[in-house]
Design an enzyme around this catalytic site. Structure first.
Site, PDB file in Angstrom:
ATOM      1  N   GLY A 213      -1.047  -7.059  -2.374  1.00  0.00           N
ATOM      2  CA  GLY A 213      -0.763  -8.389  -2.904  1.00  0.00           C
ATOM      3  C   GLY A 213      -1.932  -9.345  -2.671  1.00  0.00           C
TER       4      GLY A 213
ATOM      5  N   SER B 101       3.631  -6.970  -4.606  1.00  0.00           N
ATOM      6  CA  SER B 101       3.204  -5.971  -3.636  1.00  0.00           C
ATOM      7  C   SER B 101       4.341  -4.988  -3.378  1.00  0.00           C
ATOM      8  CB  SER B 101       2.811  -6.681  -2.335  1.00  0.00           C
ATOM      9  OG  SER B 101       2.448  -5.733  -1.353  1.00  0.00           O
ATOM     10  N   ALA B 102       3.996  -3.703  -3.240  1.00  0.00           N
ATOM     11  CA  ALA B 102       5.020  -2.667  -3.097  1.00  0.00           C
ATOM     12  C   ALA B 102       5.743  -2.715  -1.752  1.00  0.00           C
ATOM     13  CB  ALA B 102       4.387  -1.287  -3.293  1.00  0.00           C
ATOM     14  N   HIS B 103       5.003  -3.010  -0.675  1.00  0.00           N
ATOM     15  CA  HIS B 103       5.618  -2.844   0.651  1.00  0.00           C
ATOM     16  C   HIS B 103       6.630  -3.930   1.010  1.00  0.00           C
ATOM     17  CE1 HIS B 103       3.415  -5.616   3.537  1.00  0.00           C
ATOM     18  NE2 HIS B 103       2.592  -5.685   2.505  1.00  0.00           N
TER      19      HIS B 103
ATOM     20  N   THR C  32     -10.612   5.037  -8.262  1.00  0.00           N
ATOM     21  CA  THR C  32      -9.560   6.025  -8.508  1.00  0.00           C
ATOM     22  C   THR C  32      -8.226   5.486  -8.008  1.00  0.00           C
ATOM     23  OG1 THR C  32     -11.162   7.796  -8.356  1.00  0.00           O
ATOM     24  CG2 THR C  32      -8.844   8.413  -8.059  1.00  0.00           C
TER      25      THR C  32
ATOM     26  N   CYS D  27       0.423 -13.274   9.941  1.00  0.00           N
ATOM     27  CA  CYS D  27      -1.013 -13.484  10.083  1.00  0.00           C
ATOM     28  C   CYS D  27      -1.318 -14.513  11.157  1.00  0.00           C
ATOM     29  CB  CYS D  27      -1.619 -13.948   8.768  1.00  0.00           C
ATOM     30  SG  CYS D  27      -0.882 -13.120   7.368  1.00  0.00           S
TER      31      CYS D  27
HETATM   32  C1  LIG Z   1       2.987 -10.194   2.131  1.00  0.00           C
HETATM   33  C2  LIG Z   1       2.518 -11.284   1.251  1.00  0.00           C
HETATM   34  C3  LIG Z   1       1.257 -11.254   0.633  1.00  0.00           C
HETATM   35  C4  LIG Z   1       0.261 -10.163   0.916  1.00  0.00           C
HETATM   36  O1  LIG Z   1       0.616  -8.941   0.364  1.00  0.00           O
HETATM   37  P1  LIG Z   1      -0.100  -7.619   0.958  1.00  0.00           P
HETATM   38  O2  LIG Z   1       0.316  -6.546   0.019  1.00  0.00           O
HETATM   39  O3  LIG Z   1       0.446  -7.454   2.324  1.00  0.00           O
HETATM   40  O4  LIG Z   1      -1.550  -7.883   0.929  1.00  0.00           O
HETATM   41  C5  LIG Z   1       0.908 -12.268  -0.222  1.00  0.00           C
HETATM   42  N1  LIG Z   1       1.751 -13.277  -0.475  1.00  0.00           N
HETATM   43  C6  LIG Z   1       2.973 -13.349   0.089  1.00  0.00           C
HETATM   44  C7  LIG Z   1       3.866 -14.488  -0.257  1.00  0.00           C
HETATM   45  C8  LIG Z   1       3.390 -12.364   0.974  1.00  0.00           C
HETATM   46  O5  LIG Z   1       4.590 -12.462   1.542  1.00  0.00           O
END
Ligand SMILES: *Cc1c(COP(=O)(O)O)cnc(C)c1O
Length: 390
Positions: free
Chosen positions: A71, A199-201, A237, A325
């Site tokens: 993300g 973001s996937a996670h 890739t 963070c």
């Molecule tokens: C977790 C998060 C991100 C960062 O995503 P990552 O895949 O961990 O780099 C960015 N913006 C928000 C609002 C998030 O919660």
């Protein structure tokens, strides 16, 4: 000891179905989607299936999805890409003062390059003012980037209205929807979104894969240069196993979106009611009306949030002060500062985020432990009630 994970906004576990879908891509399906023989071609078609699933979850066209490494990369690409693409028109970007660091620090980086950034203030619930937004737009404005939903306090922004204002003024609108995807119904077309980071996670997929939706007609330069992957716009890739996992996670999220929202917000409301009923002097940060289903952020007055986290950790309960963070430092997060909270209340704020594997028993255990921990901390707190009120 029981372990209760209440930090789904930081990351989510990979769902079993997602993992099973991913595994063959490490072994027999290891082909490179750019290769022109059997396993390469099937890798290419699996890549496109995953892209279609991610696109569907947000109402986009498959060709508008560009996979990234996370993300954060999507946020960097959108903002820096818009800045480079629109340099001739102007140098002004509008964002808010509650964005994720991935967005905020990218804007600060662009400021050093001569771009001007307006950081809109938010109200006491964490929402921007549409009037302030409209007033901030000048003929030099090239991008509005306002997050869909906040990662610390869960506040959902008036995205549709922002999209309308952006369109009226001919300015691109990017939104960081990393927290919103899979938790809020999203249709990028109906909401007038030009670019969107995901973001996937955060939706039960693997770490290390994200995507940027770029509306057809929006052209920004590549962020990573090299080969012709991702329609020549993001070289390297592809992380095929990760992308396939993201696709599966998106598919599951889409199928169960309503059920997920209902269940998770129900648990969240139960948790909040119990905490407020059983522990005195607790407040809630953010808005109850415009809020992510799984988010609750409490102020446990007269207590240091860090001490509370440590004692909860000792009981196997995992929550956070908000932003992963900034939790290593003792400075309160910029999001809580933006709410204009007094210093003590910022330090007493804790985020709990609930997800698909959270049970009512998990919450009952957490409530029992919280009652005891808060009582214990207040008994030894120099900020105890008498001093505060006296
Ligand atoms: C977790 C998060 C991100 C960062 O995503 P990552 O895949 O961990 O780099 C960015 N913006 C928000 C609002 C998030 O919660």
């Amino acid at each position: 000891m029981r372990q209760v994970y209440l930090d789904y906004s930081a990351t989510t576990p990979v769902k079993q179905e997602v993992l099973e879908e991913m595994l063959p891509y490490f072994t027999e399906k290891f082909g490179n989607p750019s290769s022109l023989y059997g396993i390469g071609l099937s890798a290419k078609s699996d890549l496109s299936l995953a892209r279609a699933k991610v696109a569907k979850l947000m109402g986009a066209d498959e060709r508008e999805i560009y996979f990234t490494s996370c993300g954060t990369e999507a946020d960097n690409w959108a903002v820096i890409g818009a800045a480079r693409a629109k340099k001739a028109k102007g140098n002004h970007i509008i964002t808010s003062n509650v964005e994720h660091h991935a967005l905020m620090h990218t804007c600060e980086y662009l400021e050093k390059e001569g771009f001007e950034v307006t950081y809109l203030e938010v109200d006491s619930k964490g929402r921007i003012s549409l009037k302030d937004l409209e007033n901030a737009i000048t003929d030099k404005t090239i991008l509005i980037s306002i997050m869909f939903a906040n990662n610390e306090i869960g506040t959902i922004q008036p995205v549709k209205e922002i999209g309308e204002i952006a369109k009226k003024h001919g300015v691109w609108f990017h939104t960081d929807a990393v927290q919103a995807l899979g938790n809020v119904p999203i249709n990028v077309k109906e909401l007038g979104i030009d670019m969107m980071s995901v973001s996937a996670h955060k939706i039960y997929g693997p770490k290390g894969v994200g995507a940027l939706y770029i509306r057809k007609g929006v052209v920004i330069p590549s962020f990573i240069h090299g080969g012709a992957q991702e329609n020549k716009r993001r070289a390297g890739t592809e992380n095929l196993a990760g992308i396939v996992g993201f696709g599966k996670a998106a598919e599951l999220a889409e199928e169960k979106l309503e059920e997920h929202i209902k269940r998770v917000s129900g648990l969240r409301d139960y948790f909040a009611e119990q905490v407020l009923a059983r522990i005195p002097d607790v407040e809630i940060n953010g808005s109850m009306e415009y809020r992510l289903p799984g988010n609750i952020n409490f102020i446990f007055n007269y207590i240091e949030g860090e001490s509370l986290l440590l004692l909860m950790d000792a009981k196997g309960i995992y929550a956070s002060t908000g932003s992963a963070c900034s939790s290593a430092s003792l400075t309160p997060s910029h999001v809580l500062k933006a709410l204009n909270l007094p210093y003590e209340k910022m330090h007493s704020s804790i985020r709990f985020s609930i997800g698909d594997f959270t049970t009512r028993e998990d919450l009952d255990y957490t409530i029992e432990e919280l009652v005891k921990i808060v009582e214990r901390l207040r008994a030894i707190s120099p900020l105890n009630r008498q001093t505060m009120k006296g």
